[in-house]
Design a protein around this motif. Structure first.
Motif, PDB file in Angstrom:
ATOM      1  N   ARG A   1      42.442  36.348  40.434  1.00  0.00           N
ATOM      2  CA  ARG A   1      41.591  35.168  40.655  1.00  0.00           C
ATOM      3  C   ARG A   1      42.122  34.342  41.808  1.00  0.00           C
ATOM      4  O   ARG A   1      43.349  34.197  41.986  1.00  0.00           O
ATOM      5  CB  ARG A   1      41.515  34.316  39.383  1.00  0.00           C
ATOM      6  CG  ARG A   1      40.835  35.037  38.221  1.00  0.00           C
ATOM      7  CD  ARG A   1      40.711  34.135  37.012  1.00  0.00           C
ATOM      8  NE  ARG A   1      40.194  34.867  35.866  1.00  0.00           N
ATOM      9  CZ  ARG A   1      38.898  35.081  35.637  1.00  0.00           C
ATOM     10  NH1 ARG A   1      38.007  34.589  36.480  1.00  0.00           N
ATOM     11  NH2 ARG A   1      38.525  35.760  34.563  1.00  0.00           N
ATOM     12  N   LYS A   2      41.225  33.781  42.581  1.00  0.00           N
ATOM     13  CA  LYS A   2      41.614  32.934  43.698  1.00  0.00           C
ATOM     14  C   LYS A   2      42.151  31.611  43.171  1.00  0.00           C
ATOM     15  O   LYS A   2      41.678  31.089  42.169  1.00  0.00           O
ATOM     16  CB  LYS A   2      40.419  32.674  44.619  1.00  0.00           C
ATOM     17  CG  LYS A   2      39.939  33.903  45.380  1.00  0.00           C
ATOM     18  CD  LYS A   2      38.760  33.575  46.289  1.00  0.00           C
ATOM     19  CE  LYS A   2      38.360  34.786  47.125  1.00  0.00           C
ATOM     20  NZ  LYS A   2      37.214  34.474  47.998  1.00  0.00           N
TER      21      LYS A   2
ATOM     22  N   GLN B   1      40.077  38.002  44.614  1.00  0.00           N
ATOM     23  CA  GLN B   1      40.592  38.512  45.876  1.00  0.00           C
ATOM     24  C   GLN B   1      41.495  39.702  45.591  1.00  0.00           C
ATOM     25  O   GLN B   1      42.006  39.869  44.477  1.00  0.00           O
ATOM     26  CB  GLN B   1      41.381  37.431  46.612  1.00  0.00           C
ATOM     27  CG  GLN B   1      42.618  36.948  45.859  1.00  0.00           C
ATOM     28  CD  GLN B   1      43.296  35.775  46.537  1.00  0.00           C
ATOM     29  OE1 GLN B   1      42.769  35.204  47.482  1.00  0.00           O
ATOM     30  NE2 GLN B   1      44.488  35.415  46.074  1.00  0.00           N
TER      31      GLN B   1
END
Length: 280
Positions: free
Chosen positions: A277-278, A245
């Motif tokens: 990173r999510k 994201q």
């Protein structure tokens, strides 16, 4: 032209060799012979230097005539080419239809503040480019002429514009609260942190830390309107990414790899956004 000059150098060497093989029986030398011998001696001394200059010229020219190509996802990218110059090191973590995710290694930049309100104004960009080029090619404390790198970056930042997170040679980043942009050159990696200091106080040396970015390539000439459109498109595409994201506070970066004389459809430009990173 290079072949003709090389042939001339060979001819001069032959003339010097032939004259040196003439009988060494002592005799008086005329003023003309003395001048001619001096010219040939000087020519012999400079011929090896000229050959090195020619080889260097041929090597540098080949970097632009025989460019590198990135892995392409479509016809537009397949036509793009970039000069075979040093660039930022990165690893591709994943590829999507419209972009790819890269982990970029740390590097050093030289940067300067651009005049004007726009990142792609020709006059402002030219002025800033020249300031950085002067530093790169000898206007520094060591009078060191350094190698050119690629690409050129333009970067917009949020108002907390002290973060220096960019990729490759020339970067322009916008200071939102001051309506200013910063242009940066990537520094040749062989210097590491031991870079010569700029003589121009408007040039600053900064280390850019490791980061992960989403990158989308496009051809043609870059304009502010095109950057806005590409940034919006990349952000929309990243909303559906299963793993990454857009990082909070991230701002757009634009990389331009090619010199001005490159045909528009073979130019490689990239628009990038820092991502993370999510979390689960």
């Amino acid at each position: 032209m290079i072949v003709a000059l090389s042939t001339s150098i060979t001819t001069i060497k032959s003339m010097v060799s032939n004259r040196s093989s003439i009988s060494t029986t002592p005799r008086s030398m005329s003023a003309f012979d003395a001048r001619f011998s001096l010219v040939l001696a000087l020519a012999a001394q400079t011929s090896s230097l000229s050959e090195r200059v020619l080889m260097n010229l041929a090597t540098e020219t080949a970097k632009y005539v025989i460019p590198r190509r990135f892995e392409s996802r479509n016809l537009e990218e397949a036509l793009m080419a970039v000069p075979d110059l040093e660039t930022v090191n990165f690893v591709v973590l994943s590829r999507r239809d419209q972009y790819e995710i890269r982990e970029v290694e740390p590097f050093f930049i030289a940067e300067t503040t651009m005049p004007g309100k726009y990142g792609f104004d020709f006059n402002g960009a030219s002025q800033s480019f020249n300031v950085l080029a002067e530093y790169l090619f000898g206007k520094n404390t060591m009078k060191e002429s350094m190698e050119m790198t690629t690409p050129v970056f333009t970067r917009k930042t949020q108002s907390d514009g002290e973060r220096m997170e960019m990729t490759t040679p020339v970067i322009t980043r916008k200071l939102e609260d001051q309506e200013k942009w910063l242009m940066s050159f990537i520094m040749p990696s062989k210097y590491g942190a031991n870079l010569p200091l700029p003589k121009d106080s408007s040039v600053r040396i900064t280390e850019v830390p490791r980061k992960i970015v989403a990158v989308a390539a496009f051809s043609g000439f870059v304009t502010d309107d095109e950057v806005t459109r590409r940034e919006s498109k990349l952000k929309d595409a990243l909303k559906n990414d299963p793993e990454f994201q857009v990082k909070e506070g991230a701002s757009v970066e634009v990389a331009q790899y090619n010199p001005p004389f490159t045909l528009p459809f073979t130019r490689r430009n990239e628009i990038a956004l820092e991502v993370e990173r999510k979390t689960e």
